[in-house]
Design a protein around this motif. Sequence first.
Motif, PDB file in Angstrom:
ATOM      1  N   CYS A 145       2.556  -4.665   7.360  1.00  0.00           N
ATOM      2  CA  CYS A 145       1.137  -5.022   7.247  1.00  0.00           C
ATOM      3  C   CYS A 145       0.922  -6.433   6.705  1.00  0.00           C
ATOM      4  O   CYS A 145      -0.206  -6.913   6.674  1.00  0.00           O
ATOM      5  CB  CYS A 145       0.403  -4.022   6.367  1.00  0.00           C
ATOM      6  SG  CYS A 145       0.893  -4.092   4.631  1.00  0.00           S
ATOM      7  N   HIS A 146       1.975  -7.081   6.260  1.00  0.00           N
ATOM      8  CA  HIS A 146       1.895  -8.460   5.748  1.00  0.00           C
ATOM      9  C   HIS A 146       1.077  -8.590   4.470  1.00  0.00           C
ATOM     10  O   HIS A 146       0.609  -9.679   4.144  1.00  0.00           O
ATOM     11  CB  HIS A 146       1.321  -9.434   6.793  1.00  0.00           C
ATOM     12  CG  HIS A 146       2.279  -9.769   7.900  1.00  0.00           C
ATOM     13  ND1 HIS A 146       3.331 -10.636   7.732  1.00  0.00           N
ATOM     14  CD2 HIS A 146       2.363  -9.325   9.179  1.00  0.00           C
ATOM     15  CE1 HIS A 146       3.996 -10.733   8.866  1.00  0.00           C
ATOM     16  NE2 HIS A 146       3.442  -9.934   9.759  1.00  0.00           N
ATOM     17  N   THR A 147       0.879  -7.495   3.748  1.00  0.00           N
ATOM     18  CA  THR A 147       0.206  -7.633   2.459  1.00  0.00           C
ATOM     19  C   THR A 147       1.139  -8.324   1.473  1.00  0.00           C
ATOM     20  O   THR A 147       0.718  -9.176   0.691  1.00  0.00           O
ATOM     21  CB  THR A 147      -0.188  -6.243   1.906  1.00  0.00           C
ATOM     22  OG1 THR A 147      -0.898  -5.546   2.926  1.00  0.00           O
ATOM     23  CG2 THR A 147      -1.059  -6.373   0.677  1.00  0.00           C
ATOM     24  N   CYS A 157       7.973   0.894   5.482  1.00  0.00           N
ATOM     25  CA  CYS A 157       7.246  -0.371   5.669  1.00  0.00           C
ATOM     26  C   CYS A 157       6.578  -0.403   7.047  1.00  0.00           C
ATOM     27  O   CYS A 157       7.212  -0.151   8.064  1.00  0.00           O
ATOM     28  CB  CYS A 157       8.216  -1.545   5.548  1.00  0.00           C
ATOM     29  SG  CYS A 157       7.491  -3.100   6.084  1.00  0.00           S
ATOM     30  N   VAL A 158       5.271  -0.711   7.061  1.00  0.00           N
ATOM     31  CA  VAL A 158       4.548  -0.755   8.332  1.00  0.00           C
ATOM     32  C   VAL A 158       4.328  -2.183   8.833  1.00  0.00           C
ATOM     33  O   VAL A 158       3.658  -2.394   9.837  1.00  0.00           O
ATOM     34  CB  VAL A 158       3.176  -0.044   8.245  1.00  0.00           C
ATOM     35  CG1 VAL A 158       3.336   1.421   7.929  1.00  0.00           C
ATOM     36  CG2 VAL A 158       2.283  -0.709   7.201  1.00  0.00           C
ATOM     37  N   PRO A 210       0.801  -1.225   0.000  1.00  0.00           N
ATOM     38  CA  PRO A 210       0.000   0.000   0.000  1.00  0.00           C
ATOM     39  C   PRO A 210       0.837   1.281   0.000  1.00  0.00           C
ATOM     40  O   PRO A 210       0.325   2.337  -0.345  1.00  0.00           O
ATOM     41  CB  PRO A 210      -0.826  -0.114   1.281  1.00  0.00           C
ATOM     42  CG  PRO A 210      -0.169  -1.152   2.114  1.00  0.00           C
ATOM     43  CD  PRO A 210       0.573  -2.056   1.198  1.00  0.00           C
TER      44      PRO A 210
END
Lengths: 285, 204
Positions: free
Chosen positions: B95-97, B92-93, B59
Amino acid sequence: MTREPSYQELAFFPGCTLATSAKENYQSLVTFCEQVGYRLSELPDWNCCGSSSAHSIHGEAALQLPARNLALAPKRGTLLVACPSCYLRLRQTQTLLLRDPELSSRFQSTWGVSPPHELEILPFLSFLSSLDLHSFFSEAGKALHGLRCAPYYGCMLARPAAMPVSRPMGQVMEKVLSRLGADSCRWGHATKCCGTFLAAAKPDIVTPRINAMMDEAVRAGAECIVTACSMCHFSLELRATRTPRIPVFHFSELLSLAAAREPQNWFKRHLVDPVPLLRSKGLLS
Amino acid sequence: MQKNSKKKYAPGRDRSEVGQPEALRLGREGGSFLEELREATRTEFRHCLQCRSCSGGCPFVEAMDLGPSKVLRLLQLGLRDQALQNSTIWICVGCHTCDGNCPMAINIPAVMDFLRQKALQRGVPVPEPDILNFHREVLSSVAKYGRTHKLEIMLRYKVRTGTWFEDLDAGIRMLAKRKLDLLPSKIQDPEAMRRIFASTEVGP
Ligand code: SF4
Ligand code: SF4
């Protein structure tokens, strides 16, 4: 509301966001759980699970902060976790401790107890989907009749794929909303990431994404977004700049509204006032 | 690669668990660093096919200089310093997307966590200092109170980054709605936090 003759106690981990900026999520969750026969008992002296910042820059804290909470938790039974991010940290730590005997014995020597391998750590939506809500639905009727919602799960409940939840929660928001007479829109952002810490640290990165999400929700016919995660709620409410901004509900707020059918004082805490929408739908007097 | 004799927890459906042929070794540089990375993240970056599904679904890829697939490529090429100094690992947060999309089930967020912490240990310049400052304020609040005190975090973050007048509106709206408590909520046992943060390699 017909109540169970007695309440069942349930250990509960609120996490920092529910305890502070999302108190409305906390209060509505407690209210709803009591309505369906559960009394939540907060884990004594719980601490922050480390949020994104610990795993970002401090591996040791990322392990030990959730570990201390696990040391305080009951050995078995269920620990209800309201915040999906805390849930993920606690579950990941429990899984690590289960699989790594070295870490497990370090845990024992640091905290003086063995890791709660048999504890079921459960996110709220899984808990909800495993309840028998029959009497809740018959009391509440079509309390949310005609409200058009975009259910937003966020990224934390669906991932990582290697760590499935113990009780499936598939589309529980859609199912419950529809029993209560609300419509759920199909939209493309239900499990997208809200930006977490970037919403606080880097609004310029997050704002366009949040606006794009809200645009898509509106395009899909939604009048409001319903969140499962108070961090998502925070990002959406604070960072949406499109006009008009549509209200964002914590799912628990709609649940307890459906049960109580009276104005809820926590709606005052919203950055986008949801009361006009609810009034226009005849859902609030 | 050699099959792991010690089967540890592998977040992500790590194929190294089920046994696979030796991955191609391209770089010669930074051998021990890369070994450490594989050990610590329990994932196998060398299996990356460069399909770029990760970057395609990320994202926040537009705000990043490289995106996850290129960071993986740098590692494959053994270009350690470049893998440590880029905005991607900071934006990068987690989020595991990306690893949900990855055909090789590489635990990319774990790789990002490792690189970020290594960059700090080695004193590599941080291209996104605001993000680092934010994390430091959050952790210093946790170290002090055991819980996050959001008002103090935001105020100290503003002081650290010198951005007093940016984003003022958001702060005021939150205060007006009583979303920022004036006083912190504290745990009863501050000693526990001292223990956790004492062993610090990358302090708050
Ligand atoms: S999705 Fe996986 S295999 Fe494809 S480029 Fe990214 S890391 Fe490599
Ligand atoms: S974990 Fe990081 S790299 Fe992966 S999709 Fe999320 S922000 Fe992008």
